[in-house]
Every structure is written in structure tokens, then in C-alpha cells.
Design a protein around this motif. Structure first.
Motif: not given
Length: 120
Positions: A78-95, A107-111, A114-120
């Protein structure tokens, strides 16, 4: 599974404490959108510490009703999707540095998820 929960506790506690006690420094250091108040970053820090506590309970006590690995996966994606969405629409960070830091976070949250899904 326990090692992943320990990793969750360490990362979320470190990020939470940093945001809780140094919110404006974190904003400046990573080139994130400026704020006149540390309220929202501090609130996020507190939430991260709470999630870390739930992960700790799950890792420490058998049969606990903590967050569990499934909950951690949901929070991370959820956090990865929210941050990626903000970045995709031009928000998130000005620099550029801020956008890079946020894409690395995604990338770290998704990775980790995936590691957690593999062990769940």
C-alpha cells in the motif's frame, strides 16, 4: 519468517524514530516537499513505530495477535503504491534527489514484500 519480521521491526523503528524526532531534517536531507510544520512527518513516524511494535509482538510471542507477515505485506505494498502514484502524477518530491529517494523506497518496499510473500 521471523527474520523478515525482525527486519520489519528494525526498518520501521529506525524510520519512525527519525521522522518523529527529526522531521524537518529528513525533509531537507532527502529533498522532499517542504513543510512549515513537522506534524505530518511526526505522525507518520509514530504510525511506523506502532507497526514496528505489532511486528515485534508477532515475532516475539507465538500465537500473538500482532500485525503478522500478511499485514506487513499489505502495509508495504500500500505504501509503495501510494508513493509510486504520487511520483507518477508529478507529486511527491520537488527535487531529483527526492524523487530518486522515493523511487528507491518503492523498490525496497516491493522487494521486501516479494520476499515476505515467498515465505508466507
Amino acid at each position: 519468517m521471523r527474520e523478515l519480521l525482525v527486519l520489519e521491526v528494525l526498518l520501521k523503528t529506525a524510520a519512525g524514530i527519525t521522522l518523529l524526532f527529526l522531521p524537518l531534517t529528513v525533509i531537507k536531507l532527502f529533498g522532499l516537499p517542504r513543510s512549515d510544520s513537522g506534524f505530518w512527518p511526526r505522525l507518520l513516524g509514530a504510525v511506523l513505530i506502532g507497526i514496528a511494535g505489532a511486528c515485534y509482538l508477532e515475532a516475539r510471542f507465538a500465537g500473538s495477535k500482532g500485525l503478522a507477515l500478511g499485514g506487513a505485506i499489505i502495509v508495504n505494498l500500500s505504501a509503495a503504491a501510494a508513493v509510486a502514484l504520487m511520483l507518477a502524477v508529478g507529486g511527491g518530491a520537488p527535487t531529483t534527489r527526492g524523487r530518486l529517494a522515493l523511487w528507491i523506497l518503492v523498490a525496497l518496499l516491493v522487494a521486501l514484500s516479494l520476499a515476505e510473500i515467498a515465505h508466507a
